[in-house]
Design an enzyme around this catalytic site. Structure first.
Site, PDB file in Angstrom:
ATOM      1  N   ARG A  42      -5.957 -37.852 -26.851  1.00  0.00           N
ATOM      2  CA  ARG A  42      -6.647 -36.548 -26.861  1.00  0.00           C
ATOM      3  C   ARG A  42      -5.632 -35.416 -26.738  1.00  0.00           C
ATOM      4  O   ARG A  42      -5.782 -34.363 -27.360  1.00  0.00           O
ATOM      5  CB  ARG A  42      -7.672 -36.473 -25.730  1.00  0.00           C
ATOM      6  CG  ARG A  42      -8.908 -37.318 -26.019  1.00  0.00           C
ATOM      7  CD  ARG A  42      -9.671 -37.691 -24.754  1.00  0.00           C
ATOM      8  NE  ARG A  42     -10.363 -36.592 -24.139  1.00  0.00           N
ATOM      9  CZ  ARG A  42     -10.787 -36.605 -22.858  1.00  0.00           C
ATOM     10  NH1 ARG A  42     -10.574 -37.659 -22.103  1.00  0.00           N
ATOM     11  NH2 ARG A  42     -11.422 -35.577 -22.372  1.00  0.00           N
TER      12      ARG A  42
ATOM     13  N   LYS B  68     -11.138 -26.257 -17.878  1.00  0.00           N
ATOM     14  CA  LYS B  68     -12.092 -25.403 -18.600  1.00  0.00           C
ATOM     15  C   LYS B  68     -13.506 -25.559 -18.024  1.00  0.00           C
ATOM     16  O   LYS B  68     -14.204 -24.581 -17.822  1.00  0.00           O
ATOM     17  CB  LYS B  68     -12.125 -25.765 -20.095  1.00  0.00           C
ATOM     18  CG  LYS B  68     -10.797 -25.602 -20.807  1.00  0.00           C
ATOM     19  CD  LYS B  68     -10.948 -25.785 -22.310  1.00  0.00           C
ATOM     20  CE  LYS B  68     -11.382 -27.172 -22.727  1.00  0.00           C
ATOM     21  NZ  LYS B  68     -10.356 -28.228 -22.605  1.00  0.00           N
TER      22      LYS B  68
ATOM     23  N   ARG C   6     -11.917 -26.237 -32.102  1.00  0.00           N
ATOM     24  CA  ARG C   6     -10.742 -27.084 -31.878  1.00  0.00           C
ATOM     25  C   ARG C   6      -9.859 -27.158 -33.117  1.00  0.00           C
ATOM     26  O   ARG C   6      -8.775 -27.745 -33.049  1.00  0.00           O
ATOM     27  CB  ARG C   6     -11.188 -28.492 -31.515  1.00  0.00           C
ATOM     28  CG  ARG C   6     -11.273 -28.757 -30.011  1.00  0.00           C
ATOM     29  CD  ARG C   6     -11.893 -30.113 -29.870  1.00  0.00           C
ATOM     30  NE  ARG C   6     -11.605 -30.847 -28.700  1.00  0.00           N
ATOM     31  CZ  ARG C   6     -12.420 -30.947 -27.640  1.00  0.00           C
ATOM     32  NH1 ARG C   6     -13.501 -30.238 -27.572  1.00  0.00           N
ATOM     33  NH2 ARG C   6     -12.119 -31.757 -26.658  1.00  0.00           N
TER      34      ARG C   6
ATOM     35  N   ARG D 166     -16.348 -40.869 -17.489  1.00  0.00           N
ATOM     36  CA  ARG D 166     -16.460 -40.831 -18.947  1.00  0.00           C
ATOM     37  C   ARG D 166     -15.582 -41.923 -19.552  1.00  0.00           C
ATOM     38  O   ARG D 166     -14.461 -42.144 -19.113  1.00  0.00           O
ATOM     39  CB  ARG D 166     -16.012 -39.461 -19.470  1.00  0.00           C
ATOM     40  CG  ARG D 166     -17.127 -38.449 -19.437  1.00  0.00           C
ATOM     41  CD  ARG D 166     -16.663 -37.074 -19.783  1.00  0.00           C
ATOM     42  NE  ARG D 166     -15.809 -36.997 -20.970  1.00  0.00           N
ATOM     43  CZ  ARG D 166     -15.367 -35.867 -21.486  1.00  0.00           C
ATOM     44  NH1 ARG D 166     -15.690 -34.708 -20.927  1.00  0.00           N
ATOM     45  NH2 ARG D 166     -14.601 -35.854 -22.554  1.00  0.00           N
TER      46      ARG D 166
ATOM     47  N   ARG E  82     -11.619 -37.958 -12.525  1.00  0.00           N
ATOM     48  CA  ARG E  82     -12.823 -37.146 -12.741  1.00  0.00           C
ATOM     49  C   ARG E  82     -14.088 -38.000 -12.747  1.00  0.00           C
ATOM     50  O   ARG E  82     -14.117 -39.089 -13.323  1.00  0.00           O
ATOM     51  CB  ARG E  82     -12.684 -36.417 -14.082  1.00  0.00           C
ATOM     52  CG  ARG E  82     -13.927 -35.610 -14.446  1.00  0.00           C
ATOM     53  CD  ARG E  82     -13.625 -34.574 -15.455  1.00  0.00           C
ATOM     54  NE  ARG E  82     -13.547 -35.101 -16.816  1.00  0.00           N
ATOM     55  CZ  ARG E  82     -13.379 -34.329 -17.890  1.00  0.00           C
ATOM     56  NH1 ARG E  82     -13.250 -33.027 -17.751  1.00  0.00           N
ATOM     57  NH2 ARG E  82     -13.303 -34.862 -19.088  1.00  0.00           N
TER      58      ARG E  82
HETATM   59  P1  AMP Z   1     -14.722 -32.722 -24.454  1.00  0.00           P
HETATM   60  O1  AMP Z   1     -15.936 -33.029 -23.603  1.00  0.00           O
HETATM   61  O2  AMP Z   1     -14.624 -31.288 -24.834  1.00  0.00           O
HETATM   62  O3  AMP Z   1     -13.432 -33.284 -23.861  1.00  0.00           O
HETATM   63  O4  AMP Z   1     -14.936 -33.522 -25.833  1.00  0.00           O
HETATM   64  C1  AMP Z   1     -15.008 -34.927 -25.854  1.00  0.00           C
HETATM   65  C2  AMP Z   1     -14.796 -35.427 -27.275  1.00  0.00           C
HETATM   66  O5  AMP Z   1     -15.824 -34.884 -28.128  1.00  0.00           O
HETATM   67  C3  AMP Z   1     -13.484 -34.984 -27.920  1.00  0.00           C
HETATM   68  O6  AMP Z   1     -12.405 -35.844 -27.577  1.00  0.00           O
HETATM   69  C4  AMP Z   1     -13.854 -35.061 -29.407  1.00  0.00           C
HETATM   70  O7  AMP Z   1     -13.869 -36.402 -29.852  1.00  0.00           O
HETATM   71  C5  AMP Z   1     -15.302 -34.576 -29.415  1.00  0.00           C
HETATM   72  N1  AMP Z   1     -15.386 -33.098 -29.609  1.00  0.00           N
HETATM   73  C6  AMP Z   1     -15.842 -32.178 -28.720  1.00  0.00           C
HETATM   74  N2  AMP Z   1     -15.784 -30.922 -29.237  1.00  0.00           N
HETATM   75  C7  AMP Z   1     -15.258 -31.058 -30.487  1.00  0.00           C
HETATM   76  C8  AMP Z   1     -14.914 -30.142 -31.516  1.00  0.00           C
HETATM   77  N3  AMP Z   1     -15.064 -28.808 -31.364  1.00  0.00           N
HETATM   78  N4  AMP Z   1     -14.400 -30.647 -32.673  1.00  0.00           N
HETATM   79  C9  AMP Z   1     -14.241 -31.970 -32.854  1.00  0.00           C
HETATM   80  N5  AMP Z   1     -14.512 -32.891 -31.918  1.00  0.00           N
HETATM   81  C10 AMP Z   1     -15.026 -32.452 -30.731  1.00  0.00           C
END
Ligand code: AMP
Length: 222
Positions: A172, A13, A89, A161, A128
Site C-alpha cells: 500500500r 487521516k 488517490r 482489517r 490498529r
Molecule cells: P483505505 O481505507 O483508504 O486505506 O483504503 C483501503 C483500500 O481500498 C485501498 O488499499 C484500496 O485498495 C481501496 N481504495 C480506497 N480508496 C481508493 C481510491 N480512491 N482509489 C482506488 N482504490 C481505493
C-alpha cells in the site's frame, strides 16, 4: 468547508477526520469505508473491489469515481462541509473530482497532506483495530479499548482489517508513493495543499489546522 485528506495509509487521516467531524461538524467520506461496505453487501462493485483491496492495490478509477460522484451529486448528496478521506488517490481521480465539483459550483477549499514515515506507519497500522459497528478507531498499545476487543462508544466488536498486515502495508505504501504523489503535486500546483506532520499527535495536528483556517478566514464559510 470542503477538504481532501491526503497521505499514506496510517498517517492519521482517519483520526484527524474524527476530530474534525466533532469540532467542525464536517461529514467524513471515506472511499475505503464505502468500498468495504460494498464488499460486505456483496454488490458487483464490492466483489470487483475485493480482488484489489486484499492485495493492497488500487481499485480501478471508474469504480471509485462512480461512488464519489453519487455521494456528492446524487439524491442523498452531502450538501455542506465534508472531508474526502482516501480520495483522490490518482491524478485521474483528482481531475474528475474537479470536474464534478465544478459542475455543482462547490470548489475544494484545501487538500491537507499528512506526512509520515514507514516505521511509524507499520507500528500504527499493525496495532490498529476498528469497530465493526461504528467505525471508531483504536490501537492495541496507543489507544486500547477499556474492555478487550469491545468498542467504548457503542459496544460493537473490534476487528483487525485484513489489509493491515506488514506485507500488504508495504504494498500500500509503494502504491501510495507511485500514484498519490502525483495528486499531491496536482494540489500543490493549485495552491490548495497544506502540509501537516502526521507523526505528531492528532490533537496537535488539529490545533495547527485551526490556526491555518483562522488565518485564511475560512471558519465562517461552511
Ligand atoms: P483505505 O481505507 O483508504 O486505506 O483504503 C483501503 C483500500 O481500498 C485501498 O488499499 C484500496 O485498495 C481501496 N481504495 C480506497 N480508496 C481508493 C481510491 N480512491 N482509489 C482506488 N482504490 C481505493
Amino acid at each position: 468547508m470542503r477538504l481532501v485528506l491526503l497521505g499514506p495509509p496510517g498517517a492519521g487521516k482517519g483520526t484527524l477526520a474524527a476530530l474534525l467531524k466533532e469540532s467542525l461538524k464536517l461529514v467524513h467520506i471515506s472511499t475505503g469505508d464505502m468500498l468495504r461496505e460494498e464488499m460486505k453487501k456483496e454488490t458487483p462493485i464490492g466483489q470487483e473491489a475485493k480482488k484489489f483491496i486484499e492485495k493492497g492495490e488500487l481499485v480501478p478509477d471508474e469504480f471509485v469515481i462512480k461512488l464519489i460522484e453519487k455521494k456528492l451529486t446524487g439524491g442523498k448528496r452531502v450538501e455542506h462541509g465534508y472531508m474526502l478521506d482516501g480520495f483522490p488517490r490518482t491524478r485521474k481521480q483528482a481531475e474528475d473530482l474537479d470536474r464534478i465539483l465544478g459542475e455543482i459550483r462547490q470548489p475544494l477549499d484545501y487538500a491537507l497532506y499528512m506526512e509520515s514515515t514507514l516505521p511509524v506507519i507499520i507500528q500504527r497500522l499493525g496495532g490498529r483495530r476498528v469497530c465493526e459497528n461504528c467505525g471508531a478507531l483504536y490501537h492495541i498499545r496507543n489507544k486500547p479499548p477499556k474492555k478487550d476487543k469491545i468498542c467504548d462508544l457503542c459496544g460493537g466488536e473490534l476487528y483487525q482489517r485484513a489489509d493491515d498486515n506488514e506485507v500488504t502495508i508495504r504494498t500500500r505504501m509503494d502504491v501510495y508513493l507511485k500514484s498519490t504523489r502525483l495528486v499531491i503535486d496536482y494540489y500543490q500546483a493549485q495552491g490548495k495543499l497544506k502540509k501537516l506532520d502526521g507523526d505528531k499527535d492528532s490533537e496537535e495536528v488539529q490545533a495547527v489546522l485551526m490556526q491555518i483556517f483562522h488565518e485564511d478566514r475560512k471558519l465562517n464559510k461552511h
